[in-house]
Design a protein around this motif. Sequence first.
Motif, short mmCIF file in Angstrom:
data_model
loop_
_atom_site.label_atom_id
_atom_site.label_comp_id
_atom_site.label_asym_id
_atom_site.label_seq_id
_atom_site.Cartn_x
_atom_site.Cartn_y
_atom_site.Cartn_z
N PRO A 111 37.20 32.08 44.83
CA PRO A 111 37.39 31.16 44.46
C PRO A 111 37.28 30.15 43.03
CG PRO A 111 35.34 32.12 43.86
CD PRO A 111 36.17 33.19 44.16
N LYS A 112 38.17 31.25 42.41
CA LYS A 112 38.21 30.33 41.11
C LYS A 112 40.03 30.67 40.59
CE LYS A 112 36.83 28.84 37.15
NZ LYS A 112 36.25 27.72 36.36
N LEU A 113 40.78 30.07 41.20
CA LEU A 113 42.44 30.81 40.55
C LEU A 113 42.69 30.59 39.16
CD1 LEU A 113 43.81 29.83 44.04
CD2 LEU A 113 43.15 31.48 43.86
N SER A 114 42.97 31.70 38.23
CA SER A 114 43.40 31.86 37.21
C SER A 114 44.90 32.62 36.97
CB SER A 114 42.02 32.15 35.82
OG SER A 114 42.93 32.30 35.40
N ASP A 204 40.79 39.89 39.49
CA ASP A 204 40.31 38.83 40.22
C ASP A 204 40.02 38.64 38.61
OD1 ASP A 204 39.03 36.15 40.63
OD2 ASP A 204 36.82 37.86 41.30
N ASP A 205 40.46 37.39 38.26
CA ASP A 205 39.61 36.74 36.63
C ASP A 205 38.92 35.61 37.10
OD1 ASP A 205 40.18 35.22 34.55
OD2 ASP A 205 41.95 34.38 34.25
N PRO A 206 37.75 35.72 36.98
CA PRO A 206 37.27 35.44 37.40
C PRO A 206 36.98 33.61 36.88
CG PRO A 206 35.49 36.88 36.30
CD PRO A 206 37.42 37.07 36.31
N GLY A 207 38.19 33.81 35.51
CA GLY A 207 38.56 31.86 34.94
C GLY A 207 37.45 32.72 33.00
CA CA Z 1 39.78 34.24 40.48
#
Ligand code: CA
Length: 241
Positions: A111-114, A204-207
């Motif tokens: 859901p959140k790309l980083s 995954d970096d969640p932000g």
């Molecule tokens: Ca992410």
Amino acid sequence: MKFQFSQQRFLRLLAIVAMGLAPATLVQAEDEKSEGASTAEAKHDVEPVAIYGTPKVDGEIDEAWEHAVEFDVSKPATSETTIAKDKMATAKVKLMWDAEHLYALFQVKDPKLSDSSFEDHQQDSIEFFVDELNEKAGSYQDDDAQYRVSYKGKVSGGESTKTENLTAVTKTTDDGYLVELSVKLHHLKPEAGKKVGIELQVNDDPGTGSRGAVAKWHHDENDSYLSTSDFGTVTLKEKAE
Ligand code: CA
Ligand code: BGC
């Protein structure tokens, strides 16, 4: 006589209680570990096969992928996952093979790309681990490799990685990103029925600017970059009639 519970006595008592608790906590941790979905016993909903075919590696999902089996990359690697399981990035992956290559199509839900971390494995990325000869020898040999591709297409890997063997194209999608890749085989003479060691991973970096979750296909530990022993096994399947 007035009961005097001095600070010193309290601390001594606390130390005794803590000593009594420590072994129990350790035992519990060991038990949890042995219950974890380990290696050989890790079961999959579908038979892990790569179908024969040659997709064009261009980030477009062409027909060749249609009949490929879908692998579920959603097992949290416990030590590396601090966010909730239902919030972490996961992927559906398909595999194919032909006379010279292995192909993978990762469709990642994130859901959140980083990519704000300076460390490649802390950025939103996928990892494709290959043990061509399926020896699961432990430390990396010449036929083994770790490939990492960020959602923006940045390629990295481990010491063993021969990036010249990798072609990868990425694209953002409505709910995350996709990575289509090929790895040129340099040890295996691919034939239907042969088995290859494979692991699939999503970072995954969640932000937050660093990795909050690692999703795996086969083994629920963050150890694939160190050892091939716990990779899963994928069978190369005949071309569909
Ligand atoms: Ca992410
Ligand atoms: C692991 C990281 C590790 C990196 C090294 C990744 O697969 O998840 O924890 O530092 O590989 O290349």
